[in-house]
Design an enzyme around this catalytic site. Structure first.
Site, short mmCIF file in Angstrom:
data_model
loop_
_atom_site.label_atom_id
_atom_site.label_comp_id
_atom_site.label_asym_id
_atom_site.label_seq_id
_atom_site.Cartn_x
_atom_site.Cartn_y
_atom_site.Cartn_z
N VAL A 1 0.98 -1.33 -0.03
CA VAL A 1 -0.19 -0.11 -0.23
C VAL A 1 0.75 1.39 -0.03
O VAL A 1 0.37 2.29 -0.38
CB VAL A 1 -0.98 -0.08 1.29
CG1 VAL A 1 -1.89 -1.28 0.97
CG2 VAL A 1 -0.33 -0.07 2.56
N ASN B 1 -6.92 -1.04 6.35
CA ASN B 1 -6.44 -1.55 7.46
C ASN B 1 -5.06 -1.96 7.61
O ASN B 1 -4.36 -2.30 8.70
CB ASN B 1 -7.21 -2.69 7.55
CG ASN B 1 -6.82 -3.99 8.67
OD1 ASN B 1 -7.18 -3.64 9.91
ND2 ASN B 1 -5.76 -4.81 8.26
N TYR C 1 4.22 5.92 14.79
CA TYR C 1 2.88 5.33 14.64
C TYR C 1 1.70 6.49 15.07
O TYR C 1 0.68 6.42 14.40
CB TYR C 1 2.85 3.97 15.51
CG TYR C 1 1.76 2.99 15.48
CD1 TYR C 1 1.88 2.22 14.38
CD2 TYR C 1 0.79 3.21 16.36
CE1 TYR C 1 0.59 1.23 14.33
CE2 TYR C 1 -0.39 2.34 16.40
CZ TYR C 1 -0.53 1.50 15.34
OH TYR C 1 -1.32 0.43 15.41
N LYS D 1 -1.08 7.41 12.35
CA LYS D 1 -2.60 7.29 12.78
C LYS D 1 -3.44 8.56 12.88
O LYS D 1 -4.52 8.73 12.79
CB LYS D 1 -2.80 6.31 14.07
CG LYS D 1 -2.19 4.99 13.88
CD LYS D 1 -2.65 4.29 12.68
CE LYS D 1 -2.21 2.66 12.66
NZ LYS D 1 -2.88 2.14 11.47
N ILE E 1 -5.46 -5.28 20.52
CA ILE E 1 -6.28 -6.56 20.02
C ILE E 1 -5.19 -7.67 19.80
O ILE E 1 -4.15 -7.45 19.50
CB ILE E 1 -6.62 -6.01 18.79
CG1 ILE E 1 -7.61 -4.65 18.70
CG2 ILE E 1 -7.66 -7.19 18.06
CD1 ILE E 1 -8.91 -4.66 19.88
P1 NAP Z 1 -1.14 -7.81 11.88
O1 NAP Z 1 -1.35 -8.94 12.31
O2 NAP Z 1 0.39 -7.27 11.91
O3 NAP Z 1 -1.24 -7.94 10.26
C1 NAP Z 1 -0.77 -6.90 9.31
C2 NAP Z 1 -1.50 -7.01 8.14
O4 NAP Z 1 -1.28 -5.87 7.32
C3 NAP Z 1 -1.21 -8.13 7.46
O5 NAP Z 1 -2.14 -8.67 6.64
C4 NAP Z 1 0.07 -7.64 6.39
O6 NAP Z 1 0.05 -8.21 5.47
C5 NAP Z 1 -0.38 -6.31 6.19
N1 NAP Z 1 0.53 -5.32 5.61
C6 NAP Z 1 1.64 -4.80 6.39
N2 NAP Z 1 2.07 -4.00 5.47
C7 NAP Z 1 1.47 -3.71 4.20
C8 NAP Z 1 1.83 -2.99 3.11
N3 NAP Z 1 2.65 -2.23 3.08
N4 NAP Z 1 0.86 -3.42 2.23
C9 NAP Z 1 -0.04 -4.29 2.40
N5 NAP Z 1 -0.25 -4.88 3.08
C10 NAP Z 1 0.65 -4.62 4.38
O7 NAP Z 1 -1.71 -6.34 12.23
P2 NAP Z 1 -3.16 -6.33 12.87
O8 NAP Z 1 -3.06 -5.97 14.26
O9 NAP Z 1 -4.26 -6.95 12.43
O10 NAP Z 1 -3.34 -4.67 12.66
C11 NAP Z 1 -4.28 -4.39 11.45
C12 NAP Z 1 -4.51 -2.69 11.67
O11 NAP Z 1 -4.76 -2.29 13.03
C13 NAP Z 1 -3.10 -1.72 11.45
O12 NAP Z 1 -3.35 -0.75 10.83
C14 NAP Z 1 -2.81 -1.48 13.00
O13 NAP Z 1 -1.98 -0.48 13.06
C15 NAP Z 1 -4.00 -1.37 13.60
N6 NAP Z 1 -4.19 -1.71 15.03
C16 NAP Z 1 -4.01 -2.70 15.50
C17 NAP Z 1 -3.88 -2.89 17.02
C18 NAP Z 1 -3.77 -4.18 17.56
O14 NAP Z 1 -3.70 -4.32 18.91
N7 NAP Z 1 -3.38 -5.27 16.93
C19 NAP Z 1 -4.24 -1.65 17.60
C20 NAP Z 1 -4.78 -0.56 17.03
C21 NAP Z 1 -4.55 -0.55 15.80
P3 NAP Z 1 1.18 -9.71 5.32
O15 NAP Z 1 0.46 -10.62 5.92
O16 NAP Z 1 1.39 -9.98 3.53
O17 NAP Z 1 2.53 -9.27 5.80
#
Ligand code: NAP
Length: 242
Positions: free
Chosen positions: A60, A88, A153, A157, A186
């Site tokens: 992205v 996302n 970060y 955001k 999460i």
């Molecule tokens: P995650 O488990 O680390 O998964 C990240 C996802 O993003 C994966 O599908 C990864 O693809 C994809 N990704 C990473 N870099 C990318 C890029 N440059 N282009 C396209 N896809 C990319 O993360 P998550 O915890 O589900 O987080 C999802 C969103 O929620 C993020 O924006 C994160 O900042 C936000 N968030 C998460 C939390 C939390 O506690 N987990 C809290 C607040 C906000 P690959 O599988 O191909 O690597």
């Protein structure tokens, strides 16, 4: 065919959102960066819900690649309408500002903030023409409250939150809503190396949230029933911050 595009749909919150979109009957466009095995698992889960989907691999943060892959898809699928866009994809590369490297700063800003711009640019036009669309941006508690060790970060955001509010006002007349969801902790790969027990103790609900709980909120924003809500940021953090 109604389509929902979920960036970072291969794992974590994105995967749960893909599955929820499948339940709602969308053809799901599952974007991922490099983990094809995980992306295929998401696609299998989408199909298991009785829906259809396809994988779209692009970074992205790479405008040319987004233009080529997603722009190409839009060009080749003129009868399909991407009704729902869930921005996302995101990463974190935490460091105190004192030790932060240029690449840590730039990577995180590029994927979250420029990623939002690159992807939204490709799908917005058709939403405006069709006078219907739902854009949901995954932000974070970090972008609202600011968290030490996350200047990159938090900035990324917070930037997306500003863009959410601005774009919401630009496109409201055309039936397109733009909202953001700000999760706290999460349970995903992103938080896997954190000390869950210690951090959960700071959360009034005493636990981390699940990707499925976040996906429910995405589903609400995508619904026709949420048509009068735009420019909003919804916290999902178990009471950690209000
Ligand atoms: P995650 O488990 O680390 O998964 C990240 C996802 O993003 C994966 O599908 C990864 O693809 C994809 N990704 C990473 N870099 C990318 C890029 N440059 N282009 C396209 N896809 C990319 O993360 P998550 O915890 O589900 O987080 C999802 C969103 O929620 C993020 O924006 C994160 O900042 C936000 N968030 C998460 C939390 C939390 O506690 N987990 C809290 C607040 C906000 P690959 O599988 O191909 O690597």
């Amino acid at each position: 065919m109604k389509c929902a595009l979920v960036t970072g749909g291969s794992r974590g919150i994105g995967r749960a959102v893909c599955i929820k979109m499948a339940e709602l009957g969308y053809h799901v466009l599952i974007n991922y960066k490099g983990n094809e095995v995980a992306a295929q698992e998401t696609l299998a889960a989408v199909k298991a819900k009785g829906s259809t989907g396809e994988l779209l691999q692009f970074n992205v943060g790479d405008a040319a690649e987004v233009q080529q892959v997603l722009g190409g898809w839009v060009e080749n699928n003129k009868e399909q309408q991407i009704e729902v866009l869930v921005n996302n994809a995101g990463i974190r590369e935490d460091s105190l500002m004192f030790w932060m490297t240029d690449s840590q700063w730039n990577n995180v800003l590029n994927i979250s903030l420029n990623g939002f711009y690159n992807v939204t640019k490709q799908v917005l036009n058709n939403m405006l023409l069709k006078r219907y669309g739902r854009i949901i941006n995954m932000v974070s508690l970090s972008g609202i409250k600011g968290l030490p060790g996350q200047t990159n970060y938090s900035a990324a955001k917070a930037g997306v939150i500003g863009a959410t509010k601005a774009l919401a006002q630009e496109v409201a007349k055309r039936g397109v809503t733009v909202n953001a969801i700000a999760p706290g902790f999460i349970k995903t790969d992103m938080t896997a190396e954190l000390n869950e027990k210690e951090l959960a103790a700071q959360v009034p609900m005493n636990r981390f949230g699940t990707p499925e709980e976040v996906a429910e909120a995405v589903a609400f924003f995508t619904s026709k029933a949420a048509g009068y809500i735009t420019g909003e940021v919804l916290n999902i953090n178990g009471g950690l911050h209000t």
